[in-house]
Motif scaffolding. Structure first.
Motif, PDB file in Angstrom:
ATOM      1  N   PRO A  17       6.931   7.933   9.759  1.00 32.62           N
ATOM      2  CA  PRO A  17       6.814   7.530   8.347  1.00 32.62           C
ATOM      3  C   PRO A  17       5.444   6.946   8.042  1.00 32.62           C
ATOM      4  CG  PRO A  17       8.161   5.947   9.565  1.00 32.62           C
ATOM      5  CD  PRO A  17       7.813   7.030  10.528  1.00 32.62           C
ATOM      6  N   LEU A  18       4.731   7.556   7.098  1.00 36.71           N
ATOM      7  CA  LEU A  18       3.452   7.006   6.655  1.00 36.71           C
ATOM      8  C   LEU A  18       3.668   5.889   5.650  1.00 36.71           C
ATOM      9  CD1 LEU A  18       1.180  10.160   6.185  1.00 36.71           C
ATOM     10  CD2 LEU A  18       1.106   8.485   8.023  1.00 36.71           C
ATOM     11  N   LEU A  19       4.676   6.058   4.806  1.00 37.15           N
ATOM     12  CA  LEU A  19       5.041   5.042   3.824  1.00 37.15           C
ATOM     13  C   LEU A  19       6.532   4.785   3.952  1.00 37.15           C
ATOM     14  CD1 LEU A  19       3.026   6.484   0.787  1.00 37.15           C
ATOM     15  CD2 LEU A  19       2.389   4.511   2.182  1.00 37.15           C
ATOM     16  N   ASP A  20       6.886   3.517   4.093  1.00 39.65           N
ATOM     17  CA  ASP A  20       8.278   3.161   4.387  1.00 39.65           C
ATOM     18  C   ASP A  20       8.815   2.227   3.316  1.00 39.65           C
ATOM     19  OD1 ASP A  20      10.699   2.728   5.555  1.00 39.65           O
ATOM     20  OD2 ASP A  20       9.935   1.709   7.337  1.00 39.65           O
ATOM     21  N   ALA A  21       9.410   2.809   2.244  1.00 45.56           N
ATOM     22  CA  ALA A  21      10.015   2.038   1.146  1.00 45.56           C
ATOM     23  C   ALA A  21       9.026   1.023   0.580  1.00 45.56           C
ATOM     24  CB  ALA A  21      11.294   1.343   1.615  1.00 45.56           C
ATOM     25  N   VAL A  22       7.823   1.483   0.232  1.00 46.65           N
ATOM     26  CA  VAL A  22       6.782   0.571  -0.234  1.00 46.65           C
ATOM     27  C   VAL A  22       6.855   0.383  -1.748  1.00 46.65           C
ATOM     28  CG1 VAL A  22       5.240   1.191   1.649  1.00 46.65           C
ATOM     29  CG2 VAL A  22       5.043   2.388  -0.529  1.00 46.65           C
ATOM     30  N   ARG A  31     -10.030  -3.689  -9.243  1.00 49.76           N
ATOM     31  CA  ARG A  31     -10.826  -2.937  -8.268  1.00 49.76           C
ATOM     32  C   ARG A  31     -10.193  -3.171  -6.903  1.00 49.76           C
ATOM     33  NH1 ARG A  31     -15.008  -5.403 -11.262  1.00 49.76           N
ATOM     34  NH2 ARG A  31     -15.468  -6.814  -9.519  1.00 49.76           N
ATOM     35  N   ILE A  32      -9.379  -2.194  -6.494  1.00 49.54           N
ATOM     36  CA  ILE A  32      -8.564  -2.333  -5.284  1.00 49.54           C
ATOM     37  C   ILE A  32      -9.218  -1.593  -4.126  1.00 49.54           C
ATOM     38  CG2 ILE A  32      -6.348  -1.728  -4.216  1.00 49.54           C
ATOM     39  CD1 ILE A  32      -5.083  -2.032  -6.997  1.00 49.54           C
ATOM     40  N   ALA A  33      -9.337  -2.261  -2.985  1.00 47.82           N
ATOM     41  CA  ALA A  33      -9.783  -1.604  -1.758  1.00 47.82           C
ATOM     42  C   ALA A  33      -8.559  -1.365  -0.886  1.00 47.82           C
ATOM     43  CB  ALA A  33     -10.796  -2.469  -1.024  1.00 47.82           C
ATOM     44  N   LEU A  34      -8.356  -0.114  -0.476  1.00 49.79           N
ATOM     45  CA  LEU A  34      -7.235   0.264   0.384  1.00 49.79           C
ATOM     46  C   LEU A  34      -7.746   0.393   1.811  1.00 49.79           C
ATOM     47  CD1 LEU A  34      -4.291   1.250   0.711  1.00 49.79           C
ATOM     48  CD2 LEU A  34      -5.078   3.544   0.091  1.00 49.79           C
ATOM     49  N   VAL A  35      -7.244  -0.446   2.709  1.00 51.54           N
ATOM     50  CA  VAL A  35      -7.742  -0.454   4.085  1.00 51.54           C
ATOM     51  C   VAL A  35      -6.603  -0.153   5.053  1.00 51.54           C
ATOM     52  CG1 VAL A  35      -9.565  -2.111   3.528  1.00 51.54           C
ATOM     53  CG2 VAL A  35      -7.379  -2.952   4.397  1.00 51.54           C
ATOM     54  N   GLY A  36      -6.968   0.321   6.246  1.00 48.45           N
ATOM     55  CA  GLY A  36      -5.987   0.649   7.277  1.00 48.45           C
ATOM     56  C   GLY A  36      -6.610   1.528   8.337  1.00 48.45           C
ATOM     57  N   ARG A  37      -5.888   1.719   9.426  1.00 51.85           N
ATOM     58  CA  ARG A  37      -6.384   2.529  10.543  1.00 51.85           C
ATOM     59  C   ARG A  37      -6.586   3.986  10.141  1.00 51.85           C
ATOM     60  NH1 ARG A  37      -4.678   0.772  15.737  1.00 51.85           N
ATOM     61  NH2 ARG A  37      -5.275  -1.409  16.007  1.00 51.85           N
ATOM     62  N   ASN A  38      -7.440   4.702  10.891  1.00 49.87           N
ATOM     63  CA  ASN A  38      -7.504   6.159  10.742  1.00 49.87           C
ATOM     64  C   ASN A  38      -6.118   6.738  10.994  1.00 49.87           C
ATOM     65  OD1 ASN A  38     -10.741   6.272  12.289  1.00 49.87           O
ATOM     66  ND2 ASN A  38     -10.288   6.522  10.139  1.00 49.87           N
ATOM     67  N   GLY A  39      -5.662   7.606  10.089  1.00 55.10           N
ATOM     68  CA  GLY A  39      -4.347   8.223  10.251  1.00 55.10           C
ATOM     69  C   GLY A  39      -3.197   7.393   9.721  1.00 55.10           C
ATOM     70  N   ALA A  40      -3.491   6.224   9.146  1.00 54.19           N
ATOM     71  CA  ALA A  40      -2.414   5.369   8.634  1.00 54.19           C
ATOM     72  C   ALA A  40      -1.782   5.947   7.369  1.00 54.19           C
ATOM     73  CB  ALA A  40      -2.940   3.955   8.355  1.00 54.19           C
ATOM     74  N   GLY A  41      -2.539   6.789   6.634  1.00 55.12           N
ATOM     75  CA  GLY A  41      -1.998   7.401   5.424  1.00 55.12           C
ATOM     76  C   GLY A  41      -2.736   7.018   4.155  1.00 55.12           C
ATOM     77  N   LYS A  42      -3.971   6.530   4.274  1.00 57.25           N
ATOM     78  CA  LYS A  42      -4.707   6.083   3.085  1.00 57.25           C
ATOM     79  C   LYS A  42      -5.001   7.254   2.144  1.00 57.25           C
ATOM     80  CE  LYS A  42      -8.101   4.256   5.461  1.00 57.25           C
ATOM     81  NZ  LYS A  42      -7.652   4.605   6.830  1.00 57.25           N
ATOM     82  N   SER A  43      -5.518   8.349   2.704  1.00 58.42           N
ATOM     83  CA  SER A  43      -5.824   9.514   1.856  1.00 58.42           C
ATOM     84  C   SER A  43      -4.550  10.112   1.271  1.00 58.42           C
ATOM     85  CB  SER A  43      -6.575  10.578   2.667  1.00 58.42           C
ATOM     86  OG  SER A  43      -7.835  10.088   3.088  1.00 58.42           O
ATOM     87  N   THR A  44      -3.455  10.054   2.042  1.00 58.60           N
ATOM     88  CA  THR A  44      -2.161  10.528   1.537  1.00 58.60           C
ATOM     89  C   THR A  44      -1.718   9.701   0.338  1.00 58.60           C
ATOM     90  OG1 THR A  44      -1.507  11.276   3.743  1.00 58.60           O
ATOM     91  CG2 THR A  44       0.257  10.895   2.150  1.00 58.60           C
ATOM     92  N   LEU A  45      -1.897   8.386   0.425  1.00 55.13           N
ATOM     93  CA  LEU A  45      -1.525   7.513  -0.689  1.00 55.13           C
ATOM     94  C   LEU A  45      -2.367   7.820  -1.924  1.00 55.13           C
ATOM     95  CD1 LEU A  45       0.094   5.219  -1.883  1.00 55.13           C
ATOM     96  CD2 LEU A  45      -1.449   3.584  -0.769  1.00 55.13           C
ATOM     97  N   LEU A  46      -3.659   8.105  -1.732  1.00 45.81           N
ATOM     98  CA  LEU A  46      -4.496   8.472  -2.873  1.00 45.81           C
ATOM     99  C   LEU A  46      -3.991   9.754  -3.534  1.00 45.81           C
ATOM    100  CD1 LEU A  46      -8.219   7.795  -1.800  1.00 45.81           C
ATOM    101  CD2 LEU A  46      -6.653   6.315  -3.039  1.00 45.81           C
ATOM    102  N   ASN A  47      -3.555  10.715  -2.723  1.00 47.77           N
ATOM    103  CA  ASN A  47      -3.014  11.963  -3.287  1.00 47.77           C
ATOM    104  C   ASN A  47      -1.733  11.713  -4.071  1.00 47.77           C
ATOM    105  OD1 ASN A  47      -5.052  13.633  -2.289  1.00 47.77           O
ATOM    106  ND2 ASN A  47      -4.023  13.943  -0.332  1.00 47.77           N
ATOM    107  N   LEU A  48      -0.928  10.767  -3.610  1.00 47.20           N
ATOM    108  CA  LEU A  48       0.275  10.390  -4.360  1.00 47.20           C
ATOM    109  C   LEU A  48      -0.099   9.754  -5.699  1.00 47.20           C
ATOM    110  CD1 LEU A  48       2.375   8.904  -1.421  1.00 47.20           C
ATOM    111  CD2 LEU A  48       3.142  10.776  -2.898  1.00 47.20           C
ATOM    112  N   LEU A  49      -1.106   8.875  -5.664  1.00 41.29           N
ATOM    113  CA  LEU A  49      -1.539   8.205  -6.896  1.00 41.29           C
ATOM    114  C   LEU A  49      -2.148   9.196  -7.877  1.00 41.29           C
ATOM    115  CD1 LEU A  49      -3.189   4.975  -5.418  1.00 41.29           C
ATOM    116  CD2 LEU A  49      -0.939   5.188  -6.471  1.00 41.29           C
TER     117      LEU A  49
END
Length: 619
Positions: A17-22, A31-49
């Motif tokens: 699970p990249l996102l778990d009931a968030v 102005r939000i900065a989204l941080v996390g490990r490589n492969g955590a799902g940051k780019s995936t979250l941007l695609n959802l947004l």
């Protein structure tokens, strides 16, 4: 009302699970900065947004009429045409009409009647005016072909294209990659001046610190929100991870005690408390569902034997590709064993040329270069050319070996790749299929299989997540050999180097003690000294024997400036804290706009005060 709301959103790829009931609420003007490990799902979250991906569960609510645009991470290879047409294509209705119009104008053709009618019947002329405004604001030339631009200018064009529709939310995925420092600072100022919501994925800590009013951390499928800038987030995150580990230890201790109890003899089984048994089953389930804190990279630098005390000495060195065009002119420096030298300058200024001169891979046009003895160089180039795309991750590193030797210790190749966060099941993945962050870790893993005492790193931070970047940073601080570092990451440079070589135009390369911020502090004094050393002829005679002194008023101003700067810094900090609170954006737009304008005024006053203080101090 929030612009975007995520409610119990879940998304998995395979069994992970990249996102778990968030849950997440994005407000106007944040102005939000989204941080996390490589492969955590940051780019995936941007695609959802952006609405380009659907979740497995939960929902995303967008405010009616909301316009979201995204600056893509990679520059497309198939984008062709002049800058003006490419910016115009950012408008979904009029883009193609304007492209045809611009093409006719450039060819000197008459505008076809059908095209003229379509242009008149649409918003094309208003959009055309916006294109012209963006060309001016972004300092771009309309007729220039996109493929002729540098990477930095291409990103500038693509950002202008994103802004053409005047979006409410702009998503930026690693916008500083491959940009030089001056372009990054230009981008910071531009984004600070936009009156829209920003969601930024970036590994550049200085960039995040300047821009962010809130940090969103994506860790093991969960989102947590941290008001304020990156420095505030780091302190809070460390405390949260420490608390989590303590809670897990306490939980595991109790679980162990309960497991011991349930395994006791027959008598204990007959008299056991059924409620306690049910509680144990629940604890087992909780433990099985725990997503443990992710392992950090743990690699070591493969330090070779000591080189000679002298690494390189350059005396009056110049280099030019043509008769009158100097890349480097009359440059002098001495590099000693253990020096850690940062190299700063705009893209294309000659940083790679300077490295080749310092390592003896290039001969000087003029001057002399003396290299030290017993040098064992290791070079990470910006293009990562040592990686074979047709080979697997494992083959690239192992080169037929089953073990590598690091600092005299043999390590099995599978254990070695895990130190760089590659799981065994990724070992046979072709290099061509790796992400940007994985490619960078692969390059480092390959580089560190051989011992070295002269390490040359050209843009090593691109695509690395912050945890891996900070580990590399610490290893370089502890490294005993000599380091030549080209980087656009200002924090990375500040934390590592002992001196900095800066390209300052017309082939001039000046040396400064310390890192990037130290250069900024020393630069006004150097510029002032240079101006003083070259007085006008008419002034030379009258100024002879009269050293520059502060006037009475200048002295009083200099004494008052530290107190003034301190007050401005405090006011700026309080304003930033106020603006980082999501509740602030529930007020009327006029109040929000007024506060943002006042923030700019305070920042400008503070910058002016700093410059004046440095000017007076230098005298």
């Amino acid at each position: 009302m929030a612009l975007i709301q995520l409610k119990n959103l879940s998304l998995s790829f395979g069994d992970r699970p990249l996102l778990d009931a968030v849950n997440l609420s994005i407000e106007a003007k944040e102005r939000i900065a989204l941080v996390g490990r490589n492969g955590a799902g940051k780019s995936t979250l941007l695609n959802l947004l952006q609405g380009k991906l659907e979740s497995d569960e939960g929902e995303i609510q967008f405010q009616d009429g909301l316009l979201v645009r995204k600056l893509r991470q990679e520059i497309p290879n198939d984008l062709d045409g002049d800058i003006q047409s490419i910016i115009a294509q950012g408008h979904y209705r009029c883009g193609e009409l304007l492209k045809s119009y611009y093409q006719s104008i450039r060819q000197g053709d008459e505008i076809p009647a059908g095209l003229q009618t379509k242009l008149n019947d649409s918003d094309a002329w208003a959009i055309d005016q916006r294109v012209k405004t963006l060309l001016s604001k972004f300092e771009l030339t309309a007729e220039t072909q996109f493929f002729n631009l540098s990477g930095g200018l291409k990103r500038r064009v693509l950002l202008a294209q994103c802004l053409l529709d005047e979006p409410d939310v702009l998503l930026l995925d690693e916008p500083t990659n491959h940009l030089d420092i001056s372009t990054i600072e230009w981008l910071e100022k531009l984004l600070m001046g936009l009156n829209i919501t920003l969601v930024i994925v970036s590994h550049d800590r200085s960039f995040i610190n300047t821009l962010a009013t809130r940090i969103i951390d994506l860790d093991r499928g969960r989102l947590t929100s941290w008001p304020g800038n990156f420095n505030q987030y780091v302190a809070g995150k460390e405390k949260a991870l420490e608390d989590e580990l303590n809670q897990q230890k306490a939980f595991d201790k109790k679980l162990s005690q309960e497991e011991t109890w349930i395994r006791k003899g027959i008598q204990a089984r007959r008299t056991r408390n059924e409620g306690r048994v049910r509680a144990l089953k629940k604890m087992r389930q909780q433990r099985s569902q725990r997503r443990t804190i992710q392992q950090s990279a743990s690699f070591e630098l493969n330090q070779g034997s000591l080189s000679g005390q002298l690494v390189a000495e350059l005396v009056d060195v110049s280099f030019r590709y043509s008769e009158n065009q100097f890349t480097i002119k009359d440059f002098n420096t001495t590099v000693l064993r253990g020096d850690k030298i940062g190299i700063i300058g705009p893209n294309g200024c000659g940083k790679s040329t300077l490295i080749k001169l310092l390592t003896g891979d290039l001969s000087a046009t003029d001057g002399t270069i003396k290299l030290g003895t017993r040098l064992q160089p290791a070079y990470l180039d910006q293009q990562r050319s040592t990686i074979r795309e047709d080979r697997s991750l494992l083959d690239n590193i192992a080169e037929g070996r089953s073990e590598v030797v690091v600092n005299g210790k043999s390590i099995h190749i599978m254990s070695y790749i895990q130190e760089f966060l590659f799981s065994p099941d990724r070992a046979q993945t072709p290099a061509s299929a790796l992400s940007g962050g994985e490619r960078n870790r692969l390059t480092l893993a390959k580089l560190f299989t051989k011992p070295f005492n002269l390490l040359i790193l050209d843009e090593p931070t691109n695509d690395l997540d912050i945890d891996t970047l900070e580990l590399l940073e610490q290893k370089l601080v502890d490294y005993q050999g000599t380091l030549l570092l080209v980087s656009h990451d200002r924090t990375f440079i500040n934390n590592i180097v002992t001196s900095t070589l800066v390209f300052e135009g017309e082939g001039r390369v000046n040396e400064y003690v310390g890192g990037y911020d130290d250069w900024l502090r020393q630069r006004p004094a150097v510029e002032t000294a240079e101006k003083k050393s070259q007085p006008k002829k008419s002034e030379a005679k009258s100024n002879a024997g009269k050293p520059k002194e502060l006037s009475y008023n200048d002295k009083r101003e200099l004494e008052s400036l530290p107190n003034k700067i301190e007050k401005l810094e405090l006011e700026l900090e309080q304003l930033q804290l106020e603006l980082s609170n999501p509740d602030f954006y529930q007020q009327q737009d006029a109040i929000i706009s007024e506060k943002n304008e006042y923030l700019k005024i305070i920042q400008e006053k503070l910058e002016t005060a700093y410059k004046r203080w440095e000017e007076l101090e230098s005298i």
